[in-house]
Scaffold this motif. Structure first.
Motif, mmCIF file in Angstrom:
data_model
loop_
_atom_site.group_PDB
_atom_site.id
_atom_site.type_symbol
_atom_site.label_atom_id
_atom_site.label_comp_id
_atom_site.label_asym_id
_atom_site.label_seq_id
_atom_site.Cartn_x
_atom_site.Cartn_y
_atom_site.Cartn_z
ATOM 1 N N PHE A 157 -6.410 -6.995 9.400
ATOM 2 C CA PHE A 157 -4.949 -6.968 9.310
ATOM 3 C C PHE A 157 -4.411 -6.920 7.884
ATOM 4 C CE2 PHE A 157 -5.483 -8.377 13.678
ATOM 5 C CZ PHE A 157 -4.546 -7.584 14.308
ATOM 6 N N SER A 158 -5.150 -7.457 6.920
ATOM 7 C CA SER A 158 -4.609 -7.476 5.556
ATOM 8 C C SER A 158 -5.182 -6.388 4.657
ATOM 9 C CB SER A 158 -4.835 -8.847 4.904
ATOM 10 O OG SER A 158 -6.212 -9.089 4.733
ATOM 11 N N VAL A 159 -6.275 -5.738 5.105
ATOM 12 C CA VAL A 159 -6.879 -4.697 4.274
ATOM 13 C C VAL A 159 -6.969 -3.360 5.016
ATOM 14 C CG1 VAL A 159 -8.903 -4.010 2.926
ATOM 15 C CG2 VAL A 159 -8.187 -6.402 2.946
ATOM 16 N N MET A 160 -7.691 -3.335 6.138
ATOM 17 C CA MET A 160 -7.967 -2.059 6.793
ATOM 18 C C MET A 160 -6.702 -1.365 7.311
ATOM 19 S SD MET A 160 -10.422 -1.112 10.002
ATOM 20 C CE MET A 160 -9.172 -1.302 11.261
ATOM 21 N N LEU A 161 -5.932 -2.050 8.140
ATOM 22 C CA LEU A 161 -4.726 -1.430 8.710
ATOM 23 C C LEU A 161 -3.714 -1.037 7.629
ATOM 24 C CD1 LEU A 161 -4.251 -3.480 11.999
ATOM 25 C CD2 LEU A 161 -5.130 -1.157 11.746
ATOM 26 N N PRO A 162 -3.450 -1.912 6.632
ATOM 27 C CA PRO A 162 -2.535 -1.492 5.561
ATOM 28 C C PRO A 162 -3.035 -0.283 4.772
ATOM 29 C CG PRO A 162 -2.723 -3.858 5.576
ATOM 30 C CD PRO A 162 -3.739 -3.358 6.546
ATOM 31 N N MET A 163 -4.360 -0.209 4.535
ATOM 32 C CA MET A 163 -4.887 0.921 3.773
ATOM 33 C C MET A 163 -4.842 2.223 4.578
ATOM 34 S SD MET A 163 -8.004 -0.729 1.595
ATOM 35 C CE MET A 163 -8.292 0.708 0.588
ATOM 36 N N LEU A 164 -4.812 2.090 5.887
ATOM 37 C CA LEU A 164 -4.689 3.278 6.730
ATOM 38 C C LEU A 164 -3.238 3.728 6.873
ATOM 39 C CD1 LEU A 164 -7.225 2.433 9.588
ATOM 40 C CD2 LEU A 164 -7.471 4.199 7.841
ATOM 41 N N GLN A 205 0.808 -1.218 0.000
ATOM 42 C CA GLN A 205 0.000 0.000 0.000
ATOM 43 C C GLN A 205 0.846 1.274 0.000
ATOM 44 O OE1 GLN A 205 -3.340 0.691 -0.215
ATOM 45 N NE2 GLN A 205 -3.573 -1.445 -0.786
ATOM 46 N N ILE A 206 2.135 1.148 0.270
ATOM 47 C CA ILE A 206 3.007 2.329 0.209
ATOM 48 C C ILE A 206 3.182 2.785 -1.241
ATOM 49 C CG2 ILE A 206 5.377 3.167 0.577
ATOM 50 C CD1 ILE A 206 5.440 1.462 3.135
ATOM 51 N N PHE A 207 3.217 1.840 -2.179
ATOM 52 C CA PHE A 207 3.452 2.244 -3.569
ATOM 53 C C PHE A 207 2.281 2.016 -4.516
ATOM 54 C CE2 PHE A 207 4.650 -2.194 -3.681
ATOM 55 C CZ PHE A 207 4.272 -2.616 -4.948
ATOM 56 N N PHE A 208 1.454 0.985 -4.288
ATOM 57 C CA PHE A 208 0.404 0.664 -5.259
ATOM 58 C C PHE A 208 -0.571 1.814 -5.516
ATOM 59 C CE2 PHE A 208 0.704 -4.083 -5.821
ATOM 60 C CZ PHE A 208 0.648 -4.021 -7.208
ATOM 61 N N PRO A 209 -1.071 2.515 -4.497
ATOM 62 C CA PRO A 209 -2.036 3.585 -4.790
ATOM 63 C C PRO A 209 -1.455 4.725 -5.633
ATOM 64 C CG PRO A 209 -2.106 2.990 -2.460
ATOM 65 C CD PRO A 209 -0.912 2.308 -3.055
ATOM 66 N N TYR A 210 -0.135 4.814 -5.679
ATOM 67 C CA TYR A 210 0.513 5.921 -6.392
ATOM 68 C C TYR A 210 1.165 5.481 -7.704
ATOM 69 C CZ TYR A 210 -0.168 8.000 -1.842
ATOM 70 O OH TYR A 210 -0.740 8.453 -0.694
ATOM 71 N N LEU A 211 1.025 4.212 -8.058
ATOM 72 C CA LEU A 211 1.744 3.656 -9.207
ATOM 73 C C LEU A 211 1.414 4.380 -10.506
ATOM 74 C CD1 LEU A 211 3.714 1.475 -10.155
ATOM 75 C CD2 LEU A 211 1.780 -0.074 -10.396
ATOM 76 N N PHE A 212 0.129 4.557 -10.812
ATOM 77 C CA PHE A 212 -0.244 5.181 -12.084
ATOM 78 C C PHE A 212 0.108 6.671 -12.107
ATOM 79 C CE2 PHE A 212 -3.106 1.449 -12.144
ATOM 80 C CZ PHE A 212 -2.607 0.872 -13.306
ATOM 81 N N ILE A 213 -0.034 7.333 -10.970
ATOM 82 C CA ILE A 213 0.366 8.745 -10.890
ATOM 83 C C ILE A 213 1.867 8.857 -11.141
ATOM 84 C CG2 ILE A 213 0.551 10.763 -9.374
ATOM 85 C CD1 ILE A 213 -1.957 9.667 -7.909
#
Length: 196
Positions: free
Chosen positions: A128-135, A7-15
């Protein structure tokens, strides 16, 4: 840990690709096309063969190599800087590691969830695999970008915002490297269950 690193890089990959990578360095020539096909076929073959081998030989031997692909790939993406070819090749290595690690970790969740408790534990797994990483992951990336960004772009609202810095991949690699600690215990559990 794996999901936070992702989640550190995936949300920003296309940008990142759209605003940071220099597309002009991409010269589509026959050798580039051949290299792209070879790398793509090799990546798919690696994924498929590893999945088949892990079913035969167990998952434990493949956990550390999968993590290594993921971490090394992210480090290479960081050093690829603006070059689209090196970025693409490095990203493929990282994504092969990502795919392998995701498959192995999801298999671990499946293998070690008691059958009569599967429904109860899925909610905990999602925390643990979705909510906390997305935060946490995107906040880490935003902080890294605030510290390291060198340019801005106008977003869809017309606001000037920082272009994600390549340092987000280094941050993801560092976060991902901490996975070796829980992997140590997971490998032991896989070996125990495979020796039964």
């Amino acid at each position: 840990i794996f999901s936070i690193a992702s989640q550190i890089f995936f949300p920003y990959l296309f940008i990142y690709v759209d605003h940071y990578i220099d597309m002009e360095t991409l010269k589509i020539t026959v050798p580039v096309v051949i290299l792209a096909v070879v790398v793509l076929v090799g990546s798919i073959a690696t994924l498929v063969s590893t999945i088949i081998l892990s079913d035969k030989k167990g998952k434990a031997p493949f956990l550390y190599p999968s993590a290594a692909f993921f971490i090394v790939g992210l480090i290479l993406v960081y050093f690829a800087d603006k070059n689209i070819i090196w970025f693409a090749l490095s990203a493929i290595i990282a994504l092969v590691g990502y795919g392998l690690l995701m498959i192995m970790l999801n298999a671990a969740v499946r293998d070690f969830t008691p059958e009569d408790k599967a429904g109860q534990l899925q909610g905990i797994r999602m925390i643990f695999s979705v909510m906390l990483p997305m935060l946490t992951g995107p906040r880490i990336a935003a902080k890294i970008t605030d510290l390291c960004a060198t340019a801005q772009y106008a977003n869809e609202y017309g606001e000037m915002v920082n272009i994600p810095a390549p340092h987000i991949y280094l941050g993801a690699a560092i976060a991902g490297a901490t996975i070796v600690i829980p992997l140590f215990f997971l490998v032991k559990e896989f070996k125990k269950s495979e020796n039964k």
